[in-house]
Structures are given as C-alpha cells and as structure tokens.
Motif scaffolding. Structure first.
Motif, PDB file in Angstrom:
ATOM      1  N   ASP A 111      29.623  25.224 -29.195  1.00 55.04           N
ATOM      2  CA  ASP A 111      30.897  25.131 -27.898  1.00 55.04           C
ATOM      3  C   ASP A 111      32.148  24.488 -28.563  1.00 55.04           C
ATOM      4  OD1 ASP A 111      30.543  25.572 -24.653  1.00 55.04           O
ATOM      5  OD2 ASP A 111      32.388  24.561 -25.282  1.00 55.04           O
ATOM      6  N   GLY A 112      33.289  25.025 -27.938  1.00 54.17           N
ATOM      7  CA  GLY A 112      34.595  24.504 -28.541  1.00 54.17           C
ATOM      8  C   GLY A 112      34.729  23.171 -27.939  1.00 54.17           C
ATOM      9  N   SER A 113      34.161  22.843 -26.869  1.00 50.15           N
ATOM     10  CA  SER A 113      34.320  21.633 -26.281  1.00 50.15           C
ATOM     11  C   SER A 113      33.514  20.691 -26.430  1.00 50.15           C
ATOM     12  CB  SER A 113      34.413  21.747 -24.813  1.00 50.15           C
ATOM     13  OG  SER A 113      34.191  20.508 -24.121  1.00 50.15           O
ATOM     14  N   LEU A 130      27.060  34.060 -23.043  1.00 48.88           N
ATOM     15  CA  LEU A 130      26.798  34.321 -21.555  1.00 48.88           C
ATOM     16  C   LEU A 130      27.637  33.346 -20.710  1.00 48.88           C
ATOM     17  CD1 LEU A 130      22.898  34.741 -21.673  1.00 48.88           C
ATOM     18  CD2 LEU A 130      24.578  36.317 -22.012  1.00 48.88           C
ATOM     19  N   GLY A 131      27.483  33.789 -19.278  1.00 52.42           N
ATOM     20  CA  GLY A 131      28.032  32.914 -18.398  1.00 52.42           C
ATOM     21  C   GLY A 131      29.648  33.355 -17.989  1.00 52.42           C
ATOM     22  N   ALA A 136      29.485  29.320 -26.312  1.00 58.88           N
ATOM     23  CA  ALA A 136      29.857  29.177 -24.799  1.00 58.88           C
ATOM     24  C   ALA A 136      28.529  28.441 -24.414  1.00 58.88           C
ATOM     25  CB  ALA A 136      30.206  30.297 -24.147  1.00 58.88           C
ATOM     26  N   TYR A 153      25.098  31.626 -11.477  1.00 54.90           N
ATOM     27  CA  TYR A 153      25.375  30.700 -12.790  1.00 54.90           C
ATOM     28  C   TYR A 153      25.506  29.432 -12.428  1.00 54.90           C
ATOM     29  CZ  TYR A 153      25.146  34.255 -16.589  1.00 54.90           C
ATOM     30  OH  TYR A 153      24.538  35.068 -17.659  1.00 54.90           O
ATOM     31  N   ALA A 189      32.701  24.349 -32.408  1.00 57.67           N
ATOM     32  CA  ALA A 189      33.697  25.213 -33.113  1.00 57.67           C
ATOM     33  C   ALA A 189      34.367  26.413 -32.132  1.00 57.67           C
ATOM     34  CB  ALA A 189      32.824  26.524 -33.952  1.00 57.67           C
ATOM     35  N   ASP A 190      35.357  26.579 -32.429  1.00 57.06           N
ATOM     36  CA  ASP A 190      36.363  27.711 -31.501  1.00 57.06           C
ATOM     37  C   ASP A 190      35.872  29.066 -32.153  1.00 57.06           C
ATOM     38  OD1 ASP A 190      38.398  29.554 -30.677  1.00 57.06           O
ATOM     39  OD2 ASP A 190      39.508  27.826 -30.045  1.00 57.06           O
ATOM     40  N   TRP A 191      35.427  29.866 -31.097  1.00 63.11           N
ATOM     41  CA  TRP A 191      35.109  31.218 -31.321  1.00 63.11           C
ATOM     42  C   TRP A 191      36.060  31.986 -32.349  1.00 63.11           C
ATOM     43  CZ3 TRP A 191      35.376  32.592 -25.676  1.00 63.11           C
ATOM     44  CH2 TRP A 191      34.294  31.951 -25.027  1.00 63.11           C
ATOM     45  N   SER A 233      32.000  34.004 -20.215  1.00 65.70           N
ATOM     46  CA  SER A 233      32.728  33.044 -20.767  1.00 65.70           C
ATOM     47  C   SER A 233      33.631  33.708 -21.533  1.00 65.70           C
ATOM     48  CB  SER A 233      31.767  32.282 -21.833  1.00 65.70           C
ATOM     49  OG  SER A 233      30.656  31.629 -21.184  1.00 65.70           O
ATOM     50  N   HIS A 269      21.257  27.949 -21.473  1.00 74.02           N
ATOM     51  CA  HIS A 269      20.449  28.877 -22.448  1.00 74.02           C
ATOM     52  C   HIS A 269      20.053  28.344 -23.560  1.00 74.02           C
ATOM     53  CE1 HIS A 269      23.584  31.258 -19.869  1.00 74.02           C
ATOM     54  NE2 HIS A 269      22.077  31.909 -19.500  1.00 74.02           N
ATOM     55  N   HIS A 321      37.482  33.879 -20.993  1.00 77.72           N
ATOM     56  CA  HIS A 321      38.343  32.870 -21.088  1.00 77.72           C
ATOM     57  C   HIS A 321      39.258  33.015 -21.968  1.00 77.72           C
ATOM     58  CE1 HIS A 321      36.393  29.866 -18.328  1.00 77.72           C
ATOM     59  NE2 HIS A 321      35.193  30.191 -19.046  1.00 77.72           N
ATOM     60  N   MET A 340      31.559  19.287 -23.404  1.00 79.26           N
ATOM     61  CA  MET A 340      30.140  20.140 -23.104  1.00 79.26           C
ATOM     62  C   MET A 340      29.194  20.152 -24.118  1.00 79.26           C
ATOM     63  SD  MET A 340      31.353  21.159 -20.285  1.00 79.26           S
ATOM     64  CE  MET A 340      29.628  21.986 -19.894  1.00 79.26           C
ATOM     65  N   GLY A 372      27.979  25.499 -23.010  1.00 84.50           N
ATOM     66  CA  GLY A 372      28.344  24.974 -21.687  1.00 84.50           C
ATOM     67  C   GLY A 372      27.291  23.723 -21.644  1.00 84.50           C
TER      68      GLY A 372
HETATM   69  C1  LIG Z   1      31.364  29.261 -18.339  1.00 82.98           C
HETATM   70  S1  LIG Z   1      31.152  28.129 -19.612  1.00 82.98           S
HETATM   71  C2  LIG Z   1      29.716  28.521 -20.187  1.00 82.98           C
HETATM   72  C3  LIG Z   1      28.444  28.441 -19.470  1.00 82.98           C
HETATM   73  C4  LIG Z   1      27.149  28.706 -19.861  1.00 82.98           C
HETATM   74  N1  LIG Z   1      26.986  29.813 -21.265  1.00 82.98           N
HETATM   75  C5  LIG Z   1      26.139  29.233 -18.898  1.00 82.98           C
HETATM   76  O1  LIG Z   1      25.842  30.467 -18.794  1.00 82.98           O
HETATM   77  O2  LIG Z   1      25.573  28.326 -18.110  1.00 82.98           O
HETATM   78  C6  LIG Z   1      32.025  28.620 -20.797  1.00 82.98           C
HETATM   79  C7  LIG Z   1      32.062  27.613 -22.011  1.00 82.98           C
HETATM   80  O3  LIG Z   1      32.660  28.395 -23.270  1.00 82.98           O
HETATM   81  C8  LIG Z   1      33.439  27.486 -24.015  1.00 82.98           C
HETATM   82  N2  LIG Z   1      34.684  28.155 -24.357  1.00 82.98           N
HETATM   83  C9  LIG Z   1      35.868  28.948 -23.807  1.00 82.98           C
HETATM   84  N3  LIG Z   1      36.619  29.274 -24.777  1.00 82.98           N
HETATM   85  C10 LIG Z   1      35.968  29.016 -25.941  1.00 82.98           C
HETATM   86  C11 LIG Z   1      36.504  29.109 -27.513  1.00 82.98           C
HETATM   87  N4  LIG Z   1      37.495  30.011 -27.668  1.00 82.98           N
HETATM   88  N5  LIG Z   1      35.646  28.891 -28.379  1.00 82.98           N
HETATM   89  C12 LIG Z   1      34.391  28.111 -28.118  1.00 82.98           C
HETATM   90  N6  LIG Z   1      34.164  28.155 -26.923  1.00 82.98           N
HETATM   91  C13 LIG Z   1      34.741  28.345 -25.774  1.00 82.98           C
HETATM   92  C14 LIG Z   1      33.825  26.458 -22.863  1.00 82.98           C
HETATM   93  O4  LIG Z   1      33.909  24.970 -23.425  1.00 82.98           O
HETATM   94  C15 LIG Z   1      32.709  26.304 -21.875  1.00 82.98           C
HETATM   95  O5  LIG Z   1      31.436  25.578 -22.262  1.00 82.98           O
END
Ligand SMILES: C[S@@+](CC[C@H](N)C(=O)[O-])C[C@H]1O[C@@H](n2cnc3c(N)ncnc32)[C@H](O)[C@@H]1O
Length: 218
Positions: free
Chosen positions: A23-25, A67-68, A2, A120, A48-50, A70, A8, A73, A28, A4
C-alpha cells in the motif's frame, strides 16, 4: 496492491497463498499488519506507490491483486497507464492482474441504483455518489453512528480500463460482472477485470513455424 486494512491479504493467506501486502500509505499498512497479527499472521508489507512500484518491489509474482475500487483513486490517465505498466512489470511471464471497479458506466449514463449485493464497507455502511460527471465521482459514506465521510474518485468506464490494460501489454482481459460472466448480469455494482500477461499468439506462431520446418525436412 491497495491492501487497505489487509482484508484480502488475510483471506488469501488463510486460503494458502504466499502474500506480499502493498500500500502507498504507512498508516494503512500499520492497520493491515495489526489486523493480520490479531488473526495469527505476520504480514510481509511493502510501502510503495503503484506508479513507482518497481522501485520498491523487487520480486516477481503470479498475481497482482488490486481490489476495493482502488484504481479509481488515480485521477490522470498518465498515472493510470504508469500504474498498470508497473503492475505488468512485477508479474511473472504467465501472471495475471485482478483489478475491480465500480460500475461507473451505469452511474454516468443512467444514475445510481446499487442493488447492494456486494459490500466492501460492511452491511451497515451506505456508500452513494453525491455528485458524478465525467471527471469526478464524489461518494458519501454514512456509518451506523451517523458519521459521514466523503471520498473523491475518478469515474473510470469498463471498456476504457480494458483498453488501457491491453495497451500496456496484457494479452487477454476477461471482465466479470459481480463475479458472474459479464453478459449474464445487468447493471452490476462491480466489474472485475482479469488481465493475463501470457503471450499465446507467440506460442501458436512458434508451433506453426516448427510444423512448417518439419514438413520441409521430410
Ligand atoms: C479503497 S482502499 C482499499 C481497500 C481494500 N483493497 C479492500 O478492498 O478492502 C484503497 C487503498 O489504496 C491505497 N492507494 C491509493 N492510491 C495508491 C497509490 N497510488 N499507490 C499505492 N497505494 C494507493 C490507499 O492507501 C488505500 O489503502
């Protein structure tokens, strides 16, 4: 995890840690990389997707940091279990997972009353739930230019996350409330879980076995 915008990652690198930014995106990661570069760092990024982390991440780590708020989601229990199991698998034998979440318990049980101690999104951004029930937390983010953004999240309870962590194999889970001991804070904004992989009970059993066999030899 995550990553983002890479906040961090940058802070950890500047504190002296070796960091891998996941991150999955792709969007980002591009943003995180640019933010790192602007501060003089070359971020090592992995998309990578978690839920399938080990397909794309092949090293093992001392810590996994998510963190954040996340983890919220993920909307299905199956996905939450899978992601935690994948985090567990990329950790070294004595590694730990650090994962935070909003205090949904208080929101679900008593309504939303953030003290806004921890931010955040910057001090200028208001983040408030517009709707919350056991299956949905819909947050409204209001920015200084009056633009509004909505985010749907799953309201995970503190003890539920701790239980899932134990169930995927973490041996010890310590939960902090707004960075303090959990029992000192009332109605914190955030919980921070530190889940340890280290298998202490086995070590104790081994020590007992060795001291028992010592006695037998004597
Ligand atoms: C709230 S943001 C993170 C913000 C950052 N950690 C911070 O604290 O400033 C959530 C992040 O999680 C990533 N994310 C959400 N689901 C995910 C998944 N299944 N696999 C990988 N990344 C994922 C999103 O792409 C996004 O960038």
């Amino acid at each position: 995890m995550a990553a983002g915008t890479g906040f961090h990652s940058v802070r950890l690198i500047e504190a002296g840690f070796e960091v891998c930014t996941v991150d999955g995106s792709a969007e980002m990661l591009t943003k995180a990389f640019a933010n790192g570069r602007d501060r003089g760092h070359v971020l090592r990024t992995i998309q990578a997707d978690w839920r399938w982390l080990n397909r794309d991440v092949h090293a093992s780590y001392d810590a996994v940091i998510c963190l954040g708020n996340s983890f919220t989601h993920l909307f299905s229990e199956r996905d939450r279990r899978k992601a935690l199991a994948e985090f567990y698998a990329v950790l070294k034998h004595d590694g730990c997972l650090i994962l935070d979440q909003r205090n949904y318990d208080t929101m679900l049980d008593h309504g939303f009353q953030s003290q806004h101690k921890y931010y955040y999104c910057g001090r200028q951004v208001r983040a408030e739930p517009e709707y919350i029930d056991d299956g949905l937390a819909r947050f409204r983010y209001t920015f200084p230019d009056d633009s509004v953004f909505h985010l749907n999240m799953f309201p995970i309870r503190r003890d539920y996350v701790r239980r899932l962590m134990h169930e995927v194999g973490f041996q010890k889970v310590s939960t902090y409330a707004d960075f303090e001991d959990d029992d000192k804070e009332q109605d914190p904004d955030f919980f921070i879980h530190v889940a340890e992989k280290c298998y202490d009970a086995g070590t104790e059993a081994l020590e007992d076995a060795f001291s028992a066999s010592d006695k037998e030899i004597k």
